[in-house]
Scaffold this motif. Structure first.
Motif, PDB file in Angstrom:
ATOM      1  N   ILE A 388       0.839  -1.197   0.000  1.00 51.70           N
ATOM      2  CA  ILE A 388       0.000   0.000   0.000  1.00 51.70           C
ATOM      3  C   ILE A 388       0.880   1.256   0.000  1.00 51.70           C
ATOM      4  O   ILE A 388       0.589   2.245  -0.684  1.00 51.70           O
ATOM      5  CB  ILE A 388      -0.935   0.006   1.225  1.00 51.70           C
ATOM      6  N   GLN A 389       1.988   1.206   0.738  1.00 57.58           N
ATOM      7  CA  GLN A 389       2.896   2.364   0.784  1.00 57.58           C
ATOM      8  C   GLN A 389       3.504   2.646  -0.593  1.00 57.58           C
ATOM      9  O   GLN A 389       3.715   3.804  -0.967  1.00 57.58           O
ATOM     10  CB  GLN A 389       4.007   2.128   1.802  1.00 57.58           C
ATOM     11  N   LYS A 390       3.754   1.603  -1.356  1.00 63.23           N
ATOM     12  CA  LYS A 390       4.286   1.799  -2.709  1.00 63.23           C
ATOM     13  C   LYS A 390       3.259   2.497  -3.602  1.00 63.23           C
ATOM     14  O   LYS A 390       3.615   3.311  -4.466  1.00 63.23           O
ATOM     15  CB  LYS A 390       4.710   0.457  -3.295  1.00 63.23           C
ATOM     16  N   ASN A 391       1.980   2.180  -3.396  1.00 63.38           N
ATOM     17  CA  ASN A 391       0.927   2.893  -4.140  1.00 63.38           C
ATOM     18  C   ASN A 391       0.907   4.374  -3.783  1.00 63.38           C
ATOM     19  O   ASN A 391       0.717   5.234  -4.644  1.00 63.38           O
ATOM     20  CB  ASN A 391      -0.436   2.256  -3.865  1.00 63.38           C
ATOM     21  N   ILE A 392       1.083   4.663  -2.485  1.00 68.77           N
ATOM     22  CA  ILE A 392       1.113   6.062  -2.037  1.00 68.77           C
ATOM     23  C   ILE A 392       2.279   6.800  -2.690  1.00 68.77           C
ATOM     24  O   ILE A 392       2.136   7.931  -3.173  1.00 68.77           O
ATOM     25  CB  ILE A 392       1.227   6.138  -0.498  1.00 68.77           C
ATOM     26  N   ILE A 393       3.442   6.181  -2.714  1.00 68.86           N
ATOM     27  CA  ILE A 393       4.617   6.784  -3.334  1.00 68.86           C
ATOM     28  C   ILE A 393       4.369   7.043  -4.814  1.00 68.86           C
ATOM     29  O   ILE A 393       4.692   8.111  -5.350  1.00 68.86           O
ATOM     30  CB  ILE A 393       5.850   5.891  -3.123  1.00 68.86           C
ATOM     31  N   ALA A 394       3.766   6.063  -5.497  1.00 64.48           N
ATOM     32  CA  ALA A 394       3.512   6.203  -6.936  1.00 64.48           C
ATOM     33  C   ALA A 394       2.596   7.386  -7.228  1.00 64.48           C
ATOM     34  O   ALA A 394       2.816   8.146  -8.176  1.00 64.48           O
ATOM     35  CB  ALA A 394       2.906   4.907  -7.479  1.00 64.48           C
ATOM     36  N   LYS A 395       1.591   7.558  -6.381  1.00 66.49           N
ATOM     37  CA  LYS A 395       0.617   8.626  -6.634  1.00 66.49           C
ATOM     38  C   LYS A 395       1.085   9.981  -6.122  1.00 66.49           C
ATOM     39  O   LYS A 395       1.043  10.991  -6.849  1.00 66.49           O
ATOM     40  CB  LYS A 395      -0.715   8.264  -5.970  1.00 66.49           C
ATOM     41  N   ALA A 396       1.545  10.021  -4.869  1.00 70.10           N
ATOM     42  CA  ALA A 396       1.822  11.312  -4.221  1.00 70.10           C
ATOM     43  C   ALA A 396       3.206  11.866  -4.535  1.00 70.10           C
ATOM     44  O   ALA A 396       3.388  13.089  -4.501  1.00 70.10           O
ATOM     45  CB  ALA A 396       1.655  11.175  -2.702  1.00 70.10           C
ATOM     46  N   ILE A 397       4.167  11.001  -4.836  1.00 75.24           N
ATOM     47  CA  ILE A 397       5.522  11.472  -5.089  1.00 75.24           C
ATOM     48  C   ILE A 397       5.887  11.406  -6.570  1.00 75.24           C
ATOM     49  O   ILE A 397       6.396  12.368  -7.140  1.00 75.24           O
ATOM     50  CB  ILE A 397       6.537  10.658  -4.252  1.00 75.24           C
ATOM     51  N   LEU A 398       5.577  10.270  -7.196  1.00 74.53           N
ATOM     52  CA  LEU A 398       5.943  10.096  -8.605  1.00 74.53           C
ATOM     53  C   LEU A 398       4.881  10.615  -9.565  1.00 74.53           C
ATOM     54  O   LEU A 398       5.156  10.779 -10.755  1.00 74.53           O
ATOM     55  CB  LEU A 398       6.238   8.615  -8.886  1.00 74.53           C
ATOM     56  N   GLY A 399       3.663  10.819  -9.057  1.00 75.33           N
ATOM     57  CA  GLY A 399       2.592  11.347  -9.894  1.00 75.33           C
ATOM     58  C   GLY A 399       2.110  10.373 -10.947  1.00 75.33           C
ATOM     59  O   GLY A 399       1.635  10.779 -12.033  1.00 75.33           O
ATOM     60  N   LEU A 400       2.185   9.090 -10.653  1.00 75.42           N
ATOM     61  CA  LEU A 400       1.754   8.064 -11.627  1.00 75.42           C
ATOM     62  C   LEU A 400       0.273   7.736 -11.482  1.00 75.42           C
ATOM     63  O   LEU A 400      -0.330   7.928 -10.456  1.00 75.42           O
ATOM     64  CB  LEU A 400       2.580   6.800 -11.408  1.00 75.42           C
TER      65      LEU A 400
END
Length: 400
Positions: A388-400
């Protein structure tokens, strides 16, 4: 950002370190180093020593008993506690529900609960996960139905850490089943001694009893135990979990464990050679220390950005801290297991030892290492799974 601590910050570190030397009993320190369980009274005693000093809830606002420290001082304080090491009550009160109460609770709740949390008057547990709602927490089904001045709560929670000791639970319940699932959740404070609350232990892979199932059968909860607004509990849970994920990095704990690995490896022979002198082992330790240093720098970046963020808005980089912190914690526990080898047998209870004709084959302190290794497998799951944390990183940091 400047990664060099100022003279004042270094002086603060020395003051914290001296306080720990002066006030932590050697037996308590030894038990924490060896991953042995502290008794409730031992944890309460240490928390009250900190509270007398004014340090039991240093991250809270000053009007509620906090210290007014800078983010860097908070970082230093926590790192010193972890490296010494010593621990008080679990984080459920001071780190989790306390900030929710002083941020979103009413004045009566603040006046009653916050001083009791600071002085370890109450032991708290967290009622979030359910059998069908773990990583997908918003799917929780525990219901709270309004009945006059009470809510009637029915349902089940699972993996409830140390609920067998808890006086109170902060609990997510569904108060509106007819809206989007995140919008129908409320945040209740539940007395664990209330009629209809049942706690059933779950034996863990390490043989210990740390987590539980908790059942609610028509449990009456006064409406004054609702924190904030009805059906806004999801927002409060996200706020709380952001605090939990930052603490999961536990850089100081991993530093202390690597220090112990080095000490033990310097005393352990493999054939004619000390383990610490083997190049393959040294490379493994060095690789882990490099990862830990990268995690420490990332955590310092998060600390440096805190003063620029609105209170209650969590830095998405806390998801990185959660992932890498849990991975490094697991890796350091595995390295310690490698050092101890076959002596890392599961710890036996006193009753088991008395009924067994065979004496332990290794030193007493080694018997806790395998159970600790198994126990630490869980850290990649709680506080929001690493996936779930990887999903957060993808959306909030990487903008994917």
């Amino acid at each position: 950002m400047d990664l060099v601590f100022t003279e004042e910050e270094q002086s603060f570190r020395h003051a914290v370190r001296q306080f720990l030397r002066d006030h932590v009993q050697p037996e308590i320190r030894r038990k924490v180093i060896e991953s042995r369980d502290l008794s409730r009274s031992e944890m309460v005693t240490w928390t009250r020593i900190l509270n007398k000093k004014g340090w039991s809830v240093p991250h809270w606002p000053e009007e509620y008993g906090g210290t007014g420290w800078t983010p860097v001082q908070h970082y230093i304080f926590n790192e010193e506690l972890q490296m010494y090491p010593v621990r008080g009550l679990p984080d459920f009160g001071a780190t989790m529900v306390g900030p929710v109460i002083y941020t979103f609770g009413n004045e009566a709740q603040k006046k009653y609960y916050l001083p009791r949390i600071a002085n370890a008057e109450d032991w708290w547990c967290q009622g979030f996960s359910e059998p069908g709602a773990g990583s997908d927490l918003a799917s929780l089904q525990t219901r709270a139905v309004r009945d006059g001045d009470d809510y009637i709560v029915n349902g089940q929670k699972i993996w409830t850490t140390l609920a067998q000791y808890a006086d109170w639970m902060f609990c997510l319940v569904r108060t509106n089943p007819d809206v989007k699932k995140q919008q129908g959740i409320s945040f209740l404070l539940i007395d664990m001694k209330a009629p209809g609350v049942t706690v059933r232990p779950i034996q863990m892979i390490d043989g210990g009893h740390e987590v539980n199932e908790v059942f609610f059968d028509n449990v009456r909860v006064p409406i004054e135990n609702l924190v904030g607004e009805e059906n806004r509990g999801w927002d409060y849970a996200k706020f709380l979990l952001g605090n939990e994920r930052v603490s999961i990095a536990t850089v100081g704990v991993s530093k202390e464990r690597i220090r112990r690995v080095r000490d033990l490896a310097a005393q352990t022979r493999v054939g004619e050679e000390l383990l610490i002198d083997q190049s393959a082992f040294r490379r493994k330790v060095a690789a882990l220390e490099i990862q830990l240093k990268a995690l420490e720098v990332t955590q310092l970046r998060v600390v440096a950005s805190q003063s620029k963020r609105q209170r209650g808005i969590q830095d998405p980089a806390s998801a990185i801290l959660k992932i890498k912190g849990s991975e490094i914690a697991q890796a350091t526990s595995e390295l310690l297991l490698d050092v101890v080898g076959p002596y890392a047998l599961p710890a036996l209870s006193k009753a088991d030892l008395e009924s067994d004709n065979n004496a332990p084959i290794g030193p007493d302190w080694a018997a806790t290492i395998a159970p600790a290794y198994f126990n630490i497998r869980k850290v990649s799951i709680y506080g929001g799974s690493n996936e779930i944390q990887k999903n957060i990183i993808a959306k909030a940091i990487l903008g994917l």
